[in-house]
Design a protein around this motif. Structure first.
Motif, PDB file in Angstrom:
ATOM      1  N   THR A  69       0.803  -1.279   0.084  1.00  0.00           N
ATOM      2  CA  THR A  69       0.019   0.130   0.254  1.00  0.00           C
ATOM      3  C   THR A  69       1.016   1.328   0.096  1.00  0.00           C
ATOM      4  OG1 THR A  69       0.020   0.103   2.376  1.00  0.00           O
ATOM      5  CG2 THR A  69      -1.850  -1.182   1.293  1.00  0.00           C
ATOM      6  N   PRO A  70       0.500   2.399  -0.778  1.00  0.00           N
ATOM      7  CA  PRO A  70       1.343   3.586  -0.788  1.00  0.00           C
ATOM      8  C   PRO A  70       0.887   4.469   0.362  1.00  0.00           C
ATOM      9  CG  PRO A  70      -0.418   3.580  -2.390  1.00  0.00           C
ATOM     10  CD  PRO A  70      -0.614   2.431  -1.760  1.00  0.00           C
ATOM     11  N   PHE A  71       0.439   3.988   1.459  1.00  0.00           N
ATOM     12  CA  PHE A  71       0.083   4.839   2.377  1.00  0.00           C
ATOM     13  C   PHE A  71       0.121   4.063   3.825  1.00  0.00           C
ATOM     14  CE2 PHE A  71      -3.566   3.124  -0.412  1.00  0.00           C
ATOM     15  CZ  PHE A  71      -3.823   2.082   0.415  1.00  0.00           C
ATOM     16  N   VAL A  72      -0.302   4.954   4.696  1.00  0.00           N
ATOM     17  CA  VAL A  72      -0.079   3.948   6.294  1.00  0.00           C
ATOM     18  C   VAL A  72      -1.434   3.481   6.418  1.00  0.00           C
ATOM     19  CG1 VAL A  72       0.194   4.600   8.744  1.00  0.00           C
ATOM     20  CG2 VAL A  72       1.570   5.673   7.096  1.00  0.00           C
ATOM     21  N   VAL A  73      -1.440   2.164   7.192  1.00  0.00           N
ATOM     22  CA  VAL A  73      -2.440   1.542   7.360  1.00  0.00           C
ATOM     23  C   VAL A  73      -2.480   1.436   8.926  1.00  0.00           C
ATOM     24  CG1 VAL A  73      -3.741  -0.735   7.375  1.00  0.00           C
ATOM     25  CG2 VAL A  73      -2.827   0.424   5.369  1.00  0.00           C
ATOM     26  N   THR A  74      -3.776   1.834   9.774  1.00  0.00           N
ATOM     27  CA  THR A  74      -3.646   1.526  11.274  1.00  0.00           C
ATOM     28  C   THR A  74      -4.461   0.137  11.640  1.00  0.00           C
ATOM     29  OG1 THR A  74      -5.555   3.031  11.367  1.00  0.00           O
ATOM     30  CG2 THR A  74      -3.374   4.059  11.310  1.00  0.00           C
ATOM     31  N   LYS A  75      -5.372  -0.255  10.849  1.00  0.00           N
ATOM     32  CA  LYS A  75      -6.058  -1.332  11.214  1.00  0.00           C
ATOM     33  C   LYS A  75      -6.446  -2.125   9.965  1.00  0.00           C
ATOM     34  CE  LYS A  75     -10.247  -2.448  13.772  1.00  0.00           C
ATOM     35  NZ  LYS A  75     -11.274  -1.911  14.622  1.00  0.00           N
ATOM     36  N   VAL A  76      -6.285  -3.408  10.060  1.00  0.00           N
ATOM     37  CA  VAL A  76      -6.755  -4.406   8.991  1.00  0.00           C
ATOM     38  C   VAL A  76      -7.820  -5.259   9.511  1.00  0.00           C
ATOM     39  CG1 VAL A  76      -6.095  -6.168   7.507  1.00  0.00           C
ATOM     40  CG2 VAL A  76      -4.495  -4.370   7.856  1.00  0.00           C
ATOM     41  N   PHE A  77      -9.073  -4.977   8.798  1.00  0.00           N
ATOM     42  CA  PHE A  77     -10.272  -5.678   9.296  1.00  0.00           C
ATOM     43  C   PHE A  77     -10.188  -7.028   8.840  1.00  0.00           C
ATOM     44  CE2 PHE A  77     -11.509  -1.255   9.277  1.00  0.00           C
ATOM     45  CZ  PHE A  77     -12.125  -0.963  10.637  1.00  0.00           C
ATOM     46  N   ALA A  78     -10.510  -8.066   9.775  1.00  0.00           N
ATOM     47  CA  ALA A  78     -10.711  -9.423   9.264  1.00  0.00           C
ATOM     48  C   ALA A  78     -11.946  -9.879   8.197  1.00  0.00           C
ATOM     49  CB  ALA A  78     -10.937 -10.377  10.431  1.00  0.00           C
ATOM     50  N   THR A  79     -12.976  -8.928   8.572  1.00  0.00           N
ATOM     51  CA  THR A  79     -14.310  -9.097   7.697  1.00  0.00           C
ATOM     52  C   THR A  79     -14.041  -8.062   6.570  1.00  0.00           C
ATOM     53  OG1 THR A  79     -15.692  -9.207   9.699  1.00  0.00           O
ATOM     54  CG2 THR A  79     -16.825  -8.498   7.840  1.00  0.00           C
ATOM     55  N   GLY A  80     -14.055  -8.684   5.470  1.00  0.00           N
ATOM     56  CA  GLY A  80     -13.886  -7.912   4.185  1.00  0.00           C
ATOM     57  C   GLY A  80     -12.627  -8.291   3.627  1.00  0.00           C
ATOM     58  N   THR A  81     -11.627  -8.693   4.395  1.00  0.00           N
ATOM     59  CA  THR A  81     -10.134  -8.896   3.724  1.00  0.00           C
ATOM     60  C   THR A  81      -9.890 -10.206   3.352  1.00  0.00           C
ATOM     61  OG1 THR A  81      -9.270  -7.151   5.287  1.00  0.00           O
ATOM     62  CG2 THR A  81      -7.769  -8.808   4.498  1.00  0.00           C
ATOM     63  N   THR A  82      -9.717 -10.225   1.988  1.00  0.00           N
ATOM     64  CA  THR A  82      -9.441 -11.599   1.458  1.00  0.00           C
ATOM     65  C   THR A  82      -8.052 -11.845   0.968  1.00  0.00           C
ATOM     66  OG1 THR A  82     -10.482 -11.006  -0.835  1.00  0.00           O
ATOM     67  CG2 THR A  82     -11.887 -11.820   0.646  1.00  0.00           C
ATOM     68  N   ALA A  83      -7.397 -10.814   1.131  1.00  0.00           N
ATOM     69  CA  ALA A  83      -5.719 -10.823   0.659  1.00  0.00           C
ATOM     70  C   ALA A  83      -5.033 -11.465   1.775  1.00  0.00           C
ATOM     71  CB  ALA A  83      -5.254  -9.309   0.425  1.00  0.00           C
ATOM     72  N   THR A  84      -4.099 -12.085   1.400  1.00  0.00           N
ATOM     73  CA  THR A  84      -3.372 -13.100   2.491  1.00  0.00           C
ATOM     74  C   THR A  84      -1.901 -12.720   2.571  1.00  0.00           C
ATOM     75  OG1 THR A  84      -2.557 -14.545   0.678  1.00  0.00           O
ATOM     76  CG2 THR A  84      -4.920 -15.153   1.759  1.00  0.00           C
ATOM     77  N   ALA A  85      -1.105 -13.402   3.246  1.00  0.00           N
ATOM     78  CA  ALA A  85       0.271 -13.101   3.449  1.00  0.00           C
ATOM     79  C   ALA A  85       0.577 -11.564   3.798  1.00  0.00           C
ATOM     80  CB  ALA A  85       1.138 -13.908   2.603  1.00  0.00           C
ATOM     81  N   LEU A  86      -0.049 -11.111   4.726  1.00  0.00           N
ATOM     82  CA  LEU A  86       0.162  -9.694   4.872  1.00  0.00           C
ATOM     83  C   LEU A  86       1.490  -9.388   5.925  1.00  0.00           C
ATOM     84  CD1 LEU A  86      -3.555  -8.907   5.308  1.00  0.00           C
ATOM     85  CD2 LEU A  86      -2.274  -8.773   3.250  1.00  0.00           C
ATOM     86  N   ALA A  87       1.899  -8.248   5.759  1.00  0.00           N
ATOM     87  CA  ALA A  87       2.933  -7.722   6.746  1.00  0.00           C
ATOM     88  C   ALA A  87       2.882  -6.289   6.688  1.00  0.00           C
ATOM     89  CB  ALA A  87       4.412  -8.228   6.068  1.00  0.00           C
ATOM     90  N   VAL A  88       3.196  -5.738   8.002  1.00  0.00           N
ATOM     91  CA  VAL A  88       3.272  -4.225   8.094  1.00  0.00           C
ATOM     92  C   VAL A  88       4.850  -3.831   7.998  1.00  0.00           C
ATOM     93  CG1 VAL A  88       2.965  -2.216   9.752  1.00  0.00           C
ATOM     94  CG2 VAL A  88       1.392  -4.117   9.725  1.00  0.00           C
ATOM     95  N   LEU A  89       5.117  -2.910   7.142  1.00  0.00           N
ATOM     96  CA  LEU A  89       6.293  -2.371   6.905  1.00  0.00           C
ATOM     97  C   LEU A  89       6.394  -0.965   7.945  1.00  0.00           C
ATOM     98  CD1 LEU A  89       6.396  -2.317   3.179  1.00  0.00           C
ATOM     99  CD2 LEU A  89       7.229  -4.066   4.585  1.00  0.00           C
ATOM    100  N   VAL A  90       7.105  -1.381   9.201  1.00  0.00           N
ATOM    101  CA  VAL A  90       7.114  -0.474  10.306  1.00  0.00           C
ATOM    102  C   VAL A  90       8.372   0.549  10.021  1.00  0.00           C
ATOM    103  CG1 VAL A  90       7.421  -0.102  12.845  1.00  0.00           C
ATOM    104  CG2 VAL A  90       6.332  -2.184  11.787  1.00  0.00           C
ATOM    105  N   MET A  91       7.839   1.982   9.892  1.00  0.00           N
ATOM    106  CA  MET A  91       8.727   2.828   9.217  1.00  0.00           C
ATOM    107  C   MET A  91       9.013   3.802  10.248  1.00  0.00           C
ATOM    108  SD  MET A  91       8.736   1.863   6.023  1.00  0.00           S
ATOM    109  CE  MET A  91       9.547   3.282   5.114  1.00  0.00           C
ATOM    110  N   ARG A  92       9.575   3.560  11.327  1.00  0.00           N
ATOM    111  CA  ARG A  92       9.944   4.425  12.642  1.00  0.00           C
ATOM    112  C   ARG A  92      11.410   4.506  12.880  1.00  0.00           C
ATOM    113  NH1 ARG A  92       8.797   0.558  17.631  1.00  0.00           N
ATOM    114  NH2 ARG A  92       8.184  -1.082  16.534  1.00  0.00           N
TER     115      ARG A  92
END
Length: 92
Positions: A69-92
């Motif tokens: 994603t080209p933007f920051v994500v703060t929450k990923v919902f289980a309901t409605g998410t069908t994409a798999t193998a997700l990882a957060v790129l922590v940019m701190r």
């Protein structure tokens, strides 16, 4: 794109300043809890991503395998998410 951080032009720069995430965390979709650390989300398997962005806007978008994603994500919902193998790129 591969960045060789040993290249002298990158010496003294933080990984974030050259577009690298210093930390990657597994992302388990959850309808109630926000992500422990926000950031762009890498998608291993294509599908829909239902999420809150950095402004608190709730969206569902189709995402491709191998994309980020080209933007920051703060929450990923289980309901409605069908994409798999997700990882957060922590940019701190």
């Amino acid at each position: 794109m591969t960045v060789d951080v040993r290249n002298p032009k990158f010496m003294g720069m933080s990984p974030v300043s050259i577009g690298l995430a210093p930390q990657v965390e597994a992302c388990t979709p959850n309808d109630t809890a926000n992500l422990p650390n926000e950031g762009p989300v890498y998608v291993g398997g294509a599908g829909d991503l239902h999420f809150l962005d950095g402004n608190g806007t709730e969206l569902t978008l189709p995402v491709v395998a191998g994309g980020t994603t080209p933007f920051v994500v703060t929450k990923v919902f289980a309901t409605g998410t069908t994409a798999t193998a997700l990882a957060v790129l922590v940019m701190r």
